[in-house]
Enzyme design. Structure first.
Site, PDB file in Angstrom:
ATOM      1  N   HIS A 129       0.804  -1.304   0.207  1.00 20.94           N
ATOM      2  CA  HIS A 129      -0.185  -0.158  -0.049  1.00 20.94           C
ATOM      3  C   HIS A 129       1.053   1.359   0.424  1.00 20.94           C
ATOM      4  O   HIS A 129       0.042   2.162  -1.059  1.00 20.94           O
ATOM      5  CB  HIS A 129      -0.576   0.096   1.008  1.00 20.94           C
ATOM      6  N   GLU A 130       1.810   1.485   1.316  1.00 22.76           N
ATOM      7  CA  GLU A 130       3.044   2.374   1.064  1.00 22.76           C
ATOM      8  C   GLU A 130       3.602   2.355  -0.777  1.00 22.76           C
ATOM      9  O   GLU A 130       3.529   3.536  -0.710  1.00 22.76           O
ATOM     10  CB  GLU A 130       3.740   2.766   2.344  1.00 22.76           C
ATOM     11  N   HIS A 133       1.898   4.479  -3.280  1.00 24.38           N
ATOM     12  CA  HIS A 133       1.608   6.203  -3.030  1.00 24.38           C
ATOM     13  C   HIS A 133       3.355   6.588  -4.488  1.00 24.38           C
ATOM     14  O   HIS A 133       3.565   7.777  -4.276  1.00 24.38           O
ATOM     15  CB  HIS A 133       2.249   6.519  -1.830  1.00 24.38           C
ATOM     16  N   GLU A 178      -5.371   6.451  -1.258  1.00 24.24           N
ATOM     17  CA  GLU A 178      -5.774   5.941  -0.337  1.00 24.24           C
ATOM     18  C   GLU A 178      -7.095   4.452  -1.450  1.00 24.24           C
ATOM     19  O   GLU A 178      -5.998   2.983  -1.228  1.00 24.24           O
ATOM     20  CB  GLU A 178      -6.309   5.580   0.804  1.00 24.24           C
TER      21      GLU A 178
END
Length: 281
Positions: A129-130, A133, A178
């Site tokens: 998930h990070e 970004h 997100e």
């Protein structure tokens, strides 16, 4: 872990959520945003934040927490992304964040309480998930949002009002971003249940309760929330999310469940295998 498809040549546009695309375009056109970015990222605040982290956290590597380092490397292989730094920080609040500072290698931070809460596959989902970004180049706006939340209390009254207005816009953008990064998590785990489990544990888990939680029941809860569409519930939803840095966990679970069962996700995996190349490990 089971073998995973490695998405060689993956582009952010192939999995970016539509609300992220719209919010990013709107944010770039917002009056005063360029000034805010230059002010926040042109001074000492960015450097102080960076130094504070590296001086009070543990850098993961081949000789330091190698199992976590392997999860990071594998996630980067799947997303076709250069490996950033990964730090572990002592903190009782389960959380993770990404920091991209100009001229320096980007890094990800995981809190110790998050690691204690999750299984290895779920930890990798958070790492992925990070990484989302970074894959989507969210870094500048994301860093600005983090710094602005720290700086508002230090500004003059007029400056604080302006900063709070920009902060609200940045938070709205972060919530949209997100959803995209949850998709990056799914692309790495290639298991929607794992993603839903992460969100469920973040919503109401603990090291003691987590083994008793039921993912299917949580997804049913998400669908029930989504069906509450009358005017009062819509207003309450808006008020509930206005100042959050992340969308509500049930909404994130609903979105990732939909995408995992849609043709776009399935086609992406099969297309990447046949047209771009793939490998198992």
């Amino acid at each position: 872990m089971s073998p995973k498809v490695s998405l060689l040549g993956l582009k952010a546009s192939q999995f970016r959520h539509p609300v992220d695309q719209e919010a990013t375009a709107a944010l770039s056109q917002l009056p005063g945003m360029d000034w805010a970015i230059r002010s926040l990222l042109g001074g000492m605040a960015e450097q102080v934040f960076y130094l504070d982290n590296i001086s009070s956290s543990v850098l993961v590597g081949e000789q330091q927490l190698p199992d976590l380092f392997q999860l990071l490397q594998e996630a980067c292989q799947v997303l076709d992304l250069e490996v950033p730094q990964l730090y572990i920080k002592q903190n009782p609040v389960p959380n993770a964040y990404t920091f991209a500072m100009r001229g320096k290698q980007p890094f990800i931070v995981l809190h110790t309480s998050l690691i204690e809460l999750l299984e290895p596959a779920e930890i990798q989902a958070v790492i992925a998930h990070e990484l989302g970004h970074l894959k989507c180049e969210h870094g500048v706006y994301l860093t600005a949002a983090n710094l602005m939340m720290l700086a508002v209390g230090q500004l003059s009254q007029w400056g604080a009002v302006l900063a709070q207005s920009l902060q609200m816009q940045l938070l709205a953008w972060v919530r949209c971003a997100e959803f995209t990064c949850d998709r990056a998590g799914l692309l790495v785990t290639q298991d929607a249940t794992t993603m839903a489990s992460v969100l469920m544990k973040l919503a109401g888990g603990s090291p003691t309760l987590s083994p008793q939680l039921n993912v299917e029941a949580f997804l049913a809860q998400a669908r029930a929330y989504d069906q509450m569409d009358h005017e009062l519930s819509t207003l309450l939803k808006s008020v509930r999310t206005a100042e959050l840095t992340h969308p509500l966990p049930v909404l994130r679970a609903r979105e990732i469940d939909r995408w995992a069962n849609g043709a776009t996700y399935q086609d992406l995996l099969s297309t990447q295998k046949t047209e771009i190349g793939w490998r198992n490990w």
